[in-house]
Design a protein around this motif. Sequence first.
Motif, PDB file in Angstrom:
ATOM      1  N   CYS A   1      -0.986 -27.242  31.368  1.00 46.35           N
ATOM      2  CA  CYS A   1      -0.627 -26.301  32.435  1.00 46.35           C
ATOM      3  C   CYS A   1       0.409 -25.315  31.913  1.00 46.35           C
ATOM      4  CB  CYS A   1      -0.074 -27.032  33.651  1.00 46.35           C
ATOM      5  SG  CYS A   1      -1.321 -27.975  34.562  1.00 46.35           S
ATOM      6  N   ILE A   2       0.176 -24.038  32.177  1.00 42.27           N
ATOM      7  CA  ILE A   2       1.074 -22.963  31.766  1.00 42.27           C
ATOM      8  C   ILE A   2       1.554 -22.233  33.013  1.00 42.27           C
ATOM      9  CG2 ILE A   2       1.327 -20.856  30.412  1.00 42.27           C
ATOM     10  CD1 ILE A   2       0.774 -23.257  28.678  1.00 42.27           C
ATOM     11  N   LEU A   3       2.872 -22.054  33.123  1.00 46.12           N
ATOM     12  CA  LEU A   3       3.410 -21.306  34.258  1.00 46.12           C
ATOM     13  C   LEU A   3       3.645 -19.861  33.845  1.00 46.12           C
ATOM     14  CD1 LEU A   3       4.374 -21.750  37.221  1.00 46.12           C
ATOM     15  CD2 LEU A   3       6.699 -21.711  36.299  1.00 46.12           C
ATOM     16  N   MET A   4       3.087 -18.937  34.606  1.00 42.83           N
ATOM     17  CA  MET A   4       3.199 -17.505  34.336  1.00 42.83           C
ATOM     18  C   MET A   4       4.130 -16.854  35.362  1.00 42.83           C
ATOM     19  SD  MET A   4       1.033 -16.872  31.772  1.00 42.83           S
ATOM     20  CE  MET A   4       0.661 -15.118  31.905  1.00 42.83           C
ATOM     21  N   LYS A   5       5.057 -16.010  34.850  1.00 40.84           N
ATOM     22  CA  LYS A   5       5.911 -15.202  35.717  1.00 40.84           C
ATOM     23  C   LYS A   5       6.037 -13.822  35.090  1.00 40.84           C
ATOM     24  CE  LYS A   5       9.549 -17.091  37.686  1.00 40.84           C
ATOM     25  NZ  LYS A   5      10.846 -17.791  37.893  1.00 40.84           N
ATOM     26  N   ASN A   6       5.915 -12.803  35.924  1.00 33.92           N
ATOM     27  CA  ASN A   6       6.037 -11.422  35.441  1.00 33.92           C
ATOM     28  C   ASN A   6       5.095 -11.138  34.274  1.00 33.92           C
ATOM     29  OD1 ASN A   6       8.063 -10.774  37.306  1.00 33.92           O
ATOM     30  ND2 ASN A   6       9.634 -11.634  35.976  1.00 33.92           N
ATOM     31  N   GLY A   7       3.892 -11.714  34.355  1.00 31.63           N
ATOM     32  CA  GLY A   7       2.872 -11.437  33.346  1.00 31.63           C
ATOM     33  C   GLY A   7       3.025 -12.191  32.051  1.00 31.63           C
ATOM     34  N   GLN A   8       3.985 -13.109  31.972  1.00 29.23           N
ATOM     35  CA  GLN A   8       4.253 -13.817  30.730  1.00 29.23           C
ATOM     36  C   GLN A   8       4.346 -15.324  30.956  1.00 29.23           C
ATOM     37  OE1 GLN A   8       4.831 -12.430  27.421  1.00 29.23           O
ATOM     38  NE2 GLN A   8       3.741 -10.819  28.482  1.00 29.23           N
ATOM     39  N   PRO A   9       3.901 -16.139  29.966  1.00 32.23           N
ATOM     40  CA  PRO A   9       4.096 -17.588  30.075  1.00 32.23           C
ATOM     41  C   PRO A   9       5.571 -17.932  29.899  1.00 32.23           C
ATOM     42  CG  PRO A   9       3.134 -17.026  27.945  1.00 32.23           C
ATOM     43  CD  PRO A   9       3.160 -15.764  28.744  1.00 32.23           C
ATOM     44  N   VAL A  10       6.105 -18.778  30.778  1.00 32.73           N
ATOM     45  CA  VAL A  10       7.527 -19.121  30.708  1.00 32.73           C
ATOM     46  C   VAL A  10       7.769 -20.611  30.477  1.00 32.73           C
ATOM     47  CG1 VAL A  10       8.256 -17.176  32.134  1.00 32.73           C
ATOM     48  CG2 VAL A  10       7.685 -19.336  33.234  1.00 32.73           C
ATOM     49  N   ASP A  11       6.775 -21.447  30.758  1.00 33.56           N
ATOM     50  CA  ASP A  11       6.949 -22.885  30.574  1.00 33.56           C
ATOM     51  C   ASP A  11       5.588 -23.554  30.724  1.00 33.56           C
ATOM     52  OD1 ASP A  11       8.170 -25.297  30.130  1.00 33.56           O
ATOM     53  OD2 ASP A  11       9.550 -25.177  31.834  1.00 33.56           O
ATOM     54  N   GLY A  12       5.530 -24.827  30.435  1.00 31.13           N
ATOM     55  CA  GLY A  12       4.271 -25.540  30.556  1.00 31.13           C
ATOM     56  C   GLY A  12       4.436 -27.021  30.295  1.00 31.13           C
TER      57      GLY A  12
END
Length: 298
Positions: A77-88
Amino acid sequence: MIDVTVENFESEVIAASMQTPVLVDFWAPWCGPCKTLGPVLEKVETEYAGRFKLVKIDSDQQQELAGAFGIRSIPTCILMKNGQPVDGFMGAQSEGQVKEFLDKHVPPADEAAPEEDVADAEEALGEEGAESLLERYQHAVVTDPSNDDARYDYVKLLLQLGREDDAKVAFAPVIAKAALSRKLGALKAWMDALDFSTQNGPVAEFDAKIAANKRDFEARFGRARKLVAEQKWTDAMDELLDILMRDKTWNDDAARKLYIAILELIEPPKVKVADGQIPPEDPTVATYRRRLSSVVLS
């Protein structure tokens, strides 16, 4: 939960993550742990009630997307914010573990966006006049100083009207939150650009430096900030795109961060719509989001 493909990745993940964190679940039908994690994610999405968006990508069917994210095992699982991956995270997780992961990144439940209608500032300006609108925003801030949405509208309108000193005074109580809030961070970027503009020469000076060296990113970034100060939003984003096309991560992502701040500033306010209807996205915002994603993902 939405199934994402190459065709709808831009709209369902990149564009959507500019407004709400998007959790991307890479899975496959044959994967046992995926079948365990999937229902947990869907349950948490329901409980979080719009605080994040869940999408699923079949890594077998969408190998191009899986490759772009460097997926080597599933579930991932990848968390996206503001068009970018931030954590996973990788592997099946318990409900508690998923919530612990999300709570580091998604807004608290008590900061959810209000449901009441919000008029477009430009339309309101035309209908009631700037001073009347300012009074309304100011009253909302005085009545509820913790209402960051109202404060954002108030400070933004002050800046639009060129009342920089008043804007700084109104912004001071929340300046410490700027690093944690996309909207407040965008206002700070605007005010920083205004300060930069007063301390530096005209745009023509930056033009001369760029003409002498197209890879003078400091000059390009300075020019973009000058344009932000003049509220020439699309011109500023075009300059920032020139930096990003040559160096995506220049100066700790400074160009991308300012670009995203501009998108936030020019985003029309959300409005309440009838059930089942989706308000159309502002065409300028949509165009420049697509340009950013095409550069970042290339």
